[in-house]
Enzyme design. Structure first.
Site, short mmCIF file in Angstrom:
data_model
loop_
_atom_site.label_atom_id
_atom_site.label_comp_id
_atom_site.label_asym_id
_atom_site.label_seq_id
_atom_site.Cartn_x
_atom_site.Cartn_y
_atom_site.Cartn_z
N GLU A 158 -20.67 9.13 -22.04
CA GLU A 158 -19.75 10.39 -22.57
C GLU A 158 -19.85 10.71 -23.28
O GLU A 158 -19.26 12.70 -23.60
CB GLU A 158 -18.54 9.86 -22.43
N PHE A 210 -6.23 -3.78 -19.16
CA PHE A 210 -7.28 -3.90 -19.42
C PHE A 210 -7.58 -2.42 -19.63
O PHE A 210 -7.32 -1.41 -19.00
CB PHE A 210 -7.55 -4.06 -18.02
N GLN A 211 -8.64 -1.75 -20.28
CA GLN A 211 -9.25 -0.87 -20.66
C GLN A 211 -8.07 0.24 -21.38
O GLN A 211 -8.25 1.28 -20.65
CB GLN A 211 -10.05 -0.06 -19.96
N LYS A 226 -2.87 6.70 -14.59
CA LYS A 226 -3.15 6.59 -13.54
C LYS A 226 -2.57 6.40 -12.07
O LYS A 226 -2.57 6.98 -11.06
CB LYS A 226 -4.40 5.55 -13.80
N MET A 236 -34.47 13.86 -43.40
CA MET A 236 -33.23 14.16 -44.51
C MET A 236 -33.05 13.06 -45.22
O MET A 236 -32.70 13.11 -46.44
CB MET A 236 -32.21 14.94 -43.97
#
Length: 616
Positions: A63, A125-126, A175, A491
């Site tokens: 993602e 969940f999630q 959802k 760096m």
């Protein structure tokens, strides 16, 4: 539910799912591509997305890659970038690119799935409160639980992302809202009470700015990324041509005015050119356009441009006066500000004359000639990274798009590629996000398929997001990747050399032939590229640099990855140490210009604002 929806996505539909409404809304705002990954909560949207004749979906491998690809698409094209993820970990993986887009004012809409409305707040969940998580790093965000709200929300989100100061907007959709049946009604207009960004500048402020410009004998155009965001480069060039005022372009504004323009002194700041840094420090007027007085530009803020009055023009009123006191504030779109300012300056010149800038431009030119950007070739026959990057820029040319990661290679790319056009330089400026380059280059190439796109990346950055090479190969996105491989976090290593007595704690990556304990580099970037279906090349000798770049340039059907094994101890110069005055800039280690002598070499004292020759 109708079997086939109307072709015009803005026509009303009596009965469809929230998911269908979401896809139609994306079509209605003109979305061309979405970068994303499906998952449980967002899955209902992926079914109608498959049938969309207008919206292309590109399946990324992470993602974070989706978010940076949306950013790259947005910066390269000027359009709103779109990414999509599921709830929980899918959404939280977008946090870094959302924060990145927020810092760099990138127009982006992130769409995330959320657990069903009844489960919100139950630690389902999630489930993650992504709206709460991203509140500090978005321009605005939404949680949608009613499917009827989807069209209006999407219309508002895209309007917010693209107008005023651009930025990221999050739309989190439950959802249950995606699955429910609803009707589709596209809003005739977007009405957001309280959101009325000022675009046209106040005429009185513009006239006062013009008066100061005409009177100043050491003015500087301090140009920030807002000029590019506003597509205001033609107006900026017109002002520079009219006035002859020296210009500096920040890291985010490279290409806003061509490097070949006689007024351009280069990039200011921690790793800016001596001429650009000196011009700001010794100026008596800063004409600040779409810049925000970032700490990497100002150094120690109280000592920054101590003799200068300040004109500050910005679309975001919150930036004006935030870091530096302002004499003439101008709120407005940079394109409109520059157009009106140029006209006002021309009128002021005609009516009252102007200060003679000859001594000032001669002085700034002398700084540019005395302290040019340069580097020392390694004495062991290895590659100088600056040479590699300069040759990529010379061979690919000014019409190519260059996308860097973060670190030494980022600074060298800003310094040694010659930028002649806006939207040809992409990087993570404010947040400094390692891993930005490859997915952002992917997005840029999708947005501008006819352009050559080079991702100039470090071996550290590359290993954070190189999985998106699979996305590029499978989707026919032939980016070119130059890995500036110094086998370390370059760096950080530079700072350890300068400030930590060469104690290299946890900066060796063992990705090149630079460490005696590992005769075999881990990983082998050529084999890794080939495993992803790319062409893998390696260059280790200076005499092979041009031929290797030209070979990469000749391959346009698949991605190309070039492992440039460079000298590991090369450093970025010039440099201003963090937190110190820009007057302490070093053009090489331990070497600084003699400011007092040079500042007075034109016979004009920095502290003598009355020394102005007026030309009628």
């Amino acid at each position: 539910m109708p079997e086939q929806l109307p072709l015009d996505p803005k026509l009303p539909v009596a009965s469809l799912t929230g998911a269908q409404s979401l896809v139609r809304s994306l079509e209605a705002v003109g979305v061309e591509v979405v970068f994303g990954i499906p998952g449980g909560a967002i899955l209902p949207a992926y079914d109608p997305l498959m049938d969309s004749p207008h919206v292309r979906h590109i399946l990324v491998r992470h993602e974070q890659g989706a978010g940076h690809a949306a950013e790259g698409y947005a910066v390269a094209t000027g359009k709103v970038g779109v990414c999509m993820a599921t709830s929980g970990p899918g959404a939280t993986n977008l946090v870094t690119p959302i924060a990145d887009a927020n810092m760099d004012s990138v127009p982006m809409v992130a769409i995330t799935g959320q657990v069903g409305a009844k489960a919100i707040g139950t630690d389902a969940f999630q489930e993650a409160d992504i709206a709460g998580i991203t509140t500090p790093i978005t321009k605005h965000n939404y949680l949608v639980t009613d499917p009827a709200d989807i069209p209006r929300t999407i219309a508002e989100a895209f309007h917010l992302a693209a107008t005023g100061r651009p930025g990221p907007v999050l739309v989190d959709v439950a959802k249950s809202a995606l699955q429910a049946t609803t009707s589709f009604e596209w809003p005739a207009s977007v009405d957001l009470p309280g959101y009325r960004p000022v675009t046209r500048p106040h005429g009185k402020q513009v006239k006062e700015a013009a008066r100061l410009i005409a009177a100043a004998h050491r003015p500087v155009l301090y140009v920030g990324g807002g000029v590019i965001k506003a597509d205001a480069s033609p107006e900026l060039i017109a002002l520079a041509d009219l006035t002859g005022i020296p210009a500096v372009t920040t890291l985010m504004a490279r290409g806003a005015i061509p490097d070949s323009h006689p007024c351009n002194l280069g990039m200011p700041g921690m790793h800016g050119t001596v001429a650009a840094v000196a011009a700001l420090q010794k100026s008596d007027l800063l004409i600040t356009l779409g810049a925000r007085f970032d700490d990497r530009v100002t150094g120690d803020l109280p000592s920054f441009a101590p003799h200068a009055k300040v004109i500050h023009a910005d679309i975001d009123p919150a930036e004006i006066g935030k870091n530096r006191a302002v004499d003439v504030p101008i709120v407005g779109d940079a394109k409109l500000v520059l157009a009106e300012l140029t006209a006002a300056v021309a009128a002021e010149f005609e009516a009252n004359g102007r200060a003679d800038l000859t001594a000032w431009t001669d002085l700034t030119s002398s700084w540019r000639e005395t302290y040019p950007l340069g580097f020392t070739e390694p004495d062991d026959g290895t590659l100088a990274p600056q040479h590699v990057i300069a040759r990529i820029g010379a061979i690919a040319g000014p019409e190519a798009v260059y996308v860097s990661g973060v670190g030494q290679h980022q600074m060298w790319s800003a310094q040694f590629v010659k930028y002649e056009n806006p939207r040809t330089w992409l990087n993570s400026g404010g947040l400094g996000t390692m891993g930005y380059s490859v997915p952002a280059a992917m997005g840029a190439k999708v947005g501008r398929p006819d352009a050559v796109v080079w991702a100039i990346d470090g071996d550290g950055c590359f290993q954070m997001t190189n999985q998106e090479l699979a996305t590029c190969t499978l989707n026919g996105i032939p980016v070119k990747v130059a890995i500036i491989n110094n086998s370390s976090l370059g760096m950080v290593r530079q700072w350890q050399t300068l400030f930590y007595s060469e104690r290299y704690s946890n900066t060796d990556l063992h990705s090149g032939d630079h460490h005696t304990a590992h005769s075999t580099p881990i990983p082998d970037f050529v084999k890794l590229a080939e495993a992803y279906g790319c062409v893998g090349l390696r260059c280790e000798r200076p005499e092979d640099v041009d031929a290797t770049i030209e070979k990469a340039m000749a391959i346009n059907d698949v991605p190309v990855v070039v492992d440039f094994r460079v000298h590991r101890d090369a450093m970025v110069w010039p440099m201003v140490e963090a937190g110190v005055s820009n007057d302490a800039i070093q053009y090489a280690r331990g070497l600084s210009p003699e400011w007092d002598r040079e500042a007075d070499s034109d016979g004009v004292s920095t502290d003598d604002p009355a020394h102005v020759q007026v030309i009628s």
